[in-house]
Design a protein around this motif. Sequence first.
Motif, PDB file in Angstrom:
ATOM      1  N   HIS A 198      79.324  67.295 -33.279  1.00 26.21           N
ATOM      2  CA  HIS A 198      78.486  68.445 -33.653  1.00 26.21           C
ATOM      3  C   HIS A 198      77.261  68.552 -32.760  1.00 26.21           C
ATOM      4  N   ARG A 199      76.678  67.408 -32.391  1.00 33.89           N
ATOM      5  CA  ARG A 199      75.523  67.449 -31.491  1.00 33.89           C
ATOM      6  C   ARG A 199      75.893  68.132 -30.176  1.00 33.89           C
ATOM      7  N   ASP A 200      76.993  67.706 -29.558  1.00 36.44           N
ATOM      8  CA  ASP A 200      77.385  68.255 -28.257  1.00 36.44           C
ATOM      9  C   ASP A 200      77.874  69.697 -28.380  1.00 36.44           C
ATOM     10  N   TYR A 201      78.541  70.002 -29.491  1.00 33.08           N
ATOM     11  CA  TYR A 201      79.033  71.367 -29.718  1.00 33.08           C
ATOM     12  C   TYR A 201      77.864  72.344 -29.771  1.00 33.08           C
ATOM     13  N   TYR A 202      76.810  71.971 -30.499  1.00 30.83           N
ATOM     14  CA  TYR A 202      75.673  72.885 -30.630  1.00 30.83           C
ATOM     15  C   TYR A 202      74.707  72.785 -29.447  1.00 30.83           C
ATOM     16  N   LEU A 203      74.756  71.694 -28.703  1.00 30.38           N
ATOM     17  CA  LEU A 203      73.990  71.615 -27.460  1.00 30.38           C
ATOM     18  C   LEU A 203      74.486  72.679 -26.487  1.00 30.38           C
ATOM     19  N   ALA A 204      75.800  72.842 -26.426  1.00 26.47           N
ATOM     20  CA  ALA A 204      76.387  73.865 -25.553  1.00 26.47           C
ATOM     21  C   ALA A 204      76.011  75.271 -25.999  1.00 26.47           C
ATOM     22  N   ARG A 205      75.505  75.380 -27.217  1.00 22.86           N
ATOM     23  CA  ARG A 205      75.091  76.676 -27.761  1.00 22.86           C
ATOM     24  C   ARG A 205      73.574  76.782 -27.863  1.00 22.86           C
ATOM     25  N   GLY A 206      72.871  75.883 -27.148  1.00 22.01           N
ATOM     26  CA  GLY A 206      71.442  76.039 -26.961  1.00 22.01           C
ATOM     27  C   GLY A 206      70.531  75.207 -27.849  1.00 22.01           C
ATOM     28  N   ILE A 207      71.056  74.391 -28.744  1.00 25.93           N
ATOM     29  CA  ILE A 207      70.187  73.578 -29.597  1.00 25.93           C
ATOM     30  C   ILE A 207      69.952  72.232 -28.918  1.00 25.93           C
ATOM     31  N   THR A 208      68.751  72.022 -28.433  1.00 29.61           N
ATOM     32  CA  THR A 208      68.420  70.816 -27.658  1.00 29.61           C
ATOM     33  C   THR A 208      67.687  69.752 -28.480  1.00 29.61           C
ATOM     34  N   GLU A 209      67.192  70.129 -29.652  1.00 26.71           N
ATOM     35  CA  GLU A 209      66.513  69.179 -30.532  1.00 26.71           C
ATOM     36  C   GLU A 209      67.194  69.212 -31.902  1.00 26.71           C
ATOM     37  N   PRO A 210      68.400  68.658 -31.985  1.00 29.61           N
ATOM     38  CA  PRO A 210      69.227  68.829 -33.185  1.00 29.61           C
ATOM     39  C   PRO A 210      68.690  68.088 -34.401  1.00 29.61           C
ATOM     40  N   GLU A 211      68.975  68.650 -35.573  1.00 27.57           N
ATOM     41  CA  GLU A 211      68.641  68.045 -36.847  1.00 27.57           C
ATOM     42  C   GLU A 211      69.880  68.077 -37.742  1.00 27.57           C
ATOM     43  N   MET A 212      69.983  67.106 -38.631  1.00 25.72           N
ATOM     44  CA  MET A 212      71.044  67.146 -39.629  1.00 25.72           C
ATOM     45  C   MET A 212      70.459  66.777 -40.980  1.00 25.72           C
ATOM     46  N   ILE A 213      71.016  67.355 -42.020  1.00 23.52           N
ATOM     47  CA  ILE A 213      70.510  67.155 -43.377  1.00 23.52           C
ATOM     48  C   ILE A 213      71.570  66.429 -44.186  1.00 23.52           C
ATOM     49  N   VAL A 340      90.251  57.689 -39.908  1.00 24.52           N
ATOM     50  CA  VAL A 340      90.606  58.961 -39.277  1.00 24.52           C
ATOM     51  C   VAL A 340      89.410  59.905 -39.355  1.00 24.52           C
ATOM     52  N   VAL A 341      89.099  60.561 -38.232  1.00 26.75           N
ATOM     53  CA  VAL A 341      88.101  61.618 -38.224  1.00 26.75           C
ATOM     54  C   VAL A 341      88.820  62.919 -37.885  1.00 26.75           C
ATOM     55  N   LEU A 342      88.581  63.951 -38.680  1.00 25.66           N
ATOM     56  CA  LEU A 342      89.258  65.237 -38.515  1.00 25.66           C
ATOM     57  C   LEU A 342      88.242  66.345 -38.253  1.00 25.66           C
ATOM     58  N   PHE A 343      88.699  67.376 -37.516  1.00 28.05           N
ATOM     59  CA  PHE A 343      87.855  68.518 -37.183  1.00 28.05           C
ATOM     60  C   PHE A 343      88.592  69.813 -37.500  1.00 28.05           C
ATOM     61  N   ARG A 344      87.811  70.840 -37.790  1.00 25.89           N
ATOM     62  CA  ARG A 344      88.387  72.147 -38.147  1.00 25.89           C
ATOM     63  C   ARG A 344      89.195  72.742 -37.000  1.00 25.89           C
ATOM     64  N   ASN A 345      88.800  72.443 -35.747  1.00 29.38           N
ATOM     65  CA  ASN A 345      89.503  73.005 -34.596  1.00 29.38           C
ATOM     66  C   ASN A 345      89.356  72.095 -33.380  1.00 29.38           C
ATOM     67  N   SER A 346      90.090  72.402 -32.342  1.00 30.21           N
ATOM     68  CA  SER A 346      90.103  71.551 -31.152  1.00 30.21           C
ATOM     69  C   SER A 346      88.800  71.627 -30.357  1.00 30.21           C
ATOM     70  N   ASP A 347      88.070  72.738 -30.456  1.00 35.94           N
ATOM     71  CA  ASP A 347      86.789  72.835 -29.755  1.00 35.94           C
ATOM     72  C   ASP A 347      85.818  71.756 -30.257  1.00 35.94           C
ATOM     73  N   LEU A 348      85.776  71.577 -31.556  1.00 43.20           N
ATOM     74  CA  LEU A 348      84.910  70.539 -32.115  1.00 43.20           C
ATOM     75  C   LEU A 348      85.398  69.152 -31.716  1.00 43.20           C
ATOM     76  N   ARG A 350      87.057  68.276 -29.087  1.00 45.43           N
ATOM     77  CA  ARG A 350      86.779  68.034 -27.672  1.00 45.43           C
ATOM     78  C   ARG A 350      85.321  67.662 -27.433  1.00 45.43           C
ATOM     79  N   SER A 351      84.451  68.102 -28.312  1.00 47.09           N
ATOM     80  CA  SER A 351      83.042  67.727 -28.193  1.00 47.09           C
ATOM     81  C   SER A 351      82.821  66.248 -28.492  1.00 47.09           C
ATOM     82  N   MET A 352      83.794  65.615 -29.091  1.00 39.59           N
ATOM     83  CA  MET A 352      83.740  64.181 -29.369  1.00 39.59           C
ATOM     84  C   MET A 352      84.134  63.357 -28.140  1.00 39.59           C
ATOM     85  N   TYR A 353      84.987  63.900 -27.274  1.00 40.57           N
ATOM     86  CA  TYR A 353      85.557  63.147 -26.154  1.00 40.57           C
ATOM     87  C   TYR A 353      84.501  62.723 -25.132  1.00 40.57           C
TER      88      TYR A 353
END
Length: 530
Positions: A198-213, A340-348, A350-353
């Motif tokens: 999720h960090r890398d997925y949203y980094l590619a979409r402009g979030i450089t200082e990520p937060e998670m709740i 096992v870790v699962l993702f909704r789609n392959s784009d997410l 791939r952000s793990m790789y």
Amino acid sequence: VDFLFFPTFVSDMDRFNSASSLTVMLGTLGVTGASFLLYKLLSDRKAFTGSLISSVRALPGAKQMVNKELEKTMKDLEDSLRIKGDEVIDQIPTEGWSHERILNLMNQLQKSEENRWKEGKVSGVVYHGEDEHTNMMSKVFSLFALSNPLHPDVFPSIRKFEAEIVAMTVNMLGNVPNVCGALTSGGTESILMACKAHRDYYLARGITEPEMIIPTSAHAAFNKACHYFNIKLVFAPLGDDFCVDVEQMKKLITPNTILLVASAPSYAHGMIDDVRAVAALAQERGIGCHVDGCLGGFLLPWLKETKVLDIPDFDFRVPGVTSMSADTHKYGYSVKGTSVVLFRNSDLRRSMYYVNVNWNGGIYASPTIAGSRPGALIATTWASLVSMGKQGFKEAAVAIGNMQKEIKQGIIEMDDLELVGDSTTMVLAFTSPKYNIFGIKSLMGERGWNLNPLQKPNAIHICITYNQARQNGAEKFLKDLTESMTEIRSNPKKYESASDAYVYGLAYGLPDRSLIEEMITGYLDICLKA
């Protein structure tokens, strides 16, 4: 590493706490600051006491005394962790041992440890334990002992096993199109990979200082992920039901939020967060939602399908869920070391790789943290899933669910005990408003039970396994709990302080957090010392 597993620490903590906290504090308090100290003490006693002890420890004389007591405590702990009569091997032998000598030693060590869980009195840890199932996995492991999924051209069977484990898990957790995933070494790595993706997925979409709740009840692996991956961690409080307060979570979302977390269930209290509400909130804000099913991912589907317990929706059938973690080495009944870790789609996914095409050793790529991995663990996991079958998983779930209902009702009807949360899963947490709950834990320990200590609030829990349920676990547990309660009622003063309270719930009992961290760091050092 769970630092809460050393009962022999208790007497040392009594000595240490009195010497380093009370004596030092009283010896250094000055008359001139008494008014200020009293005010702070009344306003926030625990936080102030911790701050005061930390300050006092910095004084030369006090520091020397504290260090001396700490050394004694850690020495006693080290002695308690060592195997009595064991020969320490701290260098490779000049001449190799015979296979017979090696196996004799290992059989001896294994037999002494097996007695600790074989009777089904350990909370969690060993989830199946039946000899035939274990022996089958051992044979499979030996067949693939040299395999490595990093080389699918050499070991194509391991690639097959891993892909099919992921596919079977996808099918079990909603059978939703496009969901995909990978195997990891355990729940912690699955959580790390979900957060990194999720960090890398949203980094590619402009979030450089990520937060998670995350809920305050979420697994500590999320803290570790934020520490490793430089994600700001934000805690959402729990409601009176010990589930995350979704309205409070909503107020904490900022433009930098990339991920919300829900547990299914939480480790401590066995509560399933309102996944539908959390996922809907995430979907509304265009951010991720991870469901931590590390503990329950391979049991909740069968509890829900058999209707033995009331399980709400929690998987990919809930819109807005973008990733999940589920441990095969728990209720998937495989050997330790797979999840096992699962993702909704392959784009997410791939952000793990990790991919490196510029290394002079060639092109390097891995889906998760490790490069080389033990293919034997993947093979045994595949074998466990297909040998259990849906019917086997359902039978185990019914046995576990029935044991949960019987124990839960027994606790409700027992005087001086109360549940912590109204769990509908395999984890039941309880405390006592009248007696020291860790004294009750000690008494259960004397009867062979290894139960898990909790804090905030102080409580204990049992994580019900098939290993317990198939051995009449509910009857054994309630009988021993009834006897333990009778004993503590007969001599309550004995268990008011001279119990596991200084160890189990240590972080809640001692106000000086730096002192706790020192002790736990020392414990990790001891575990790694030959």
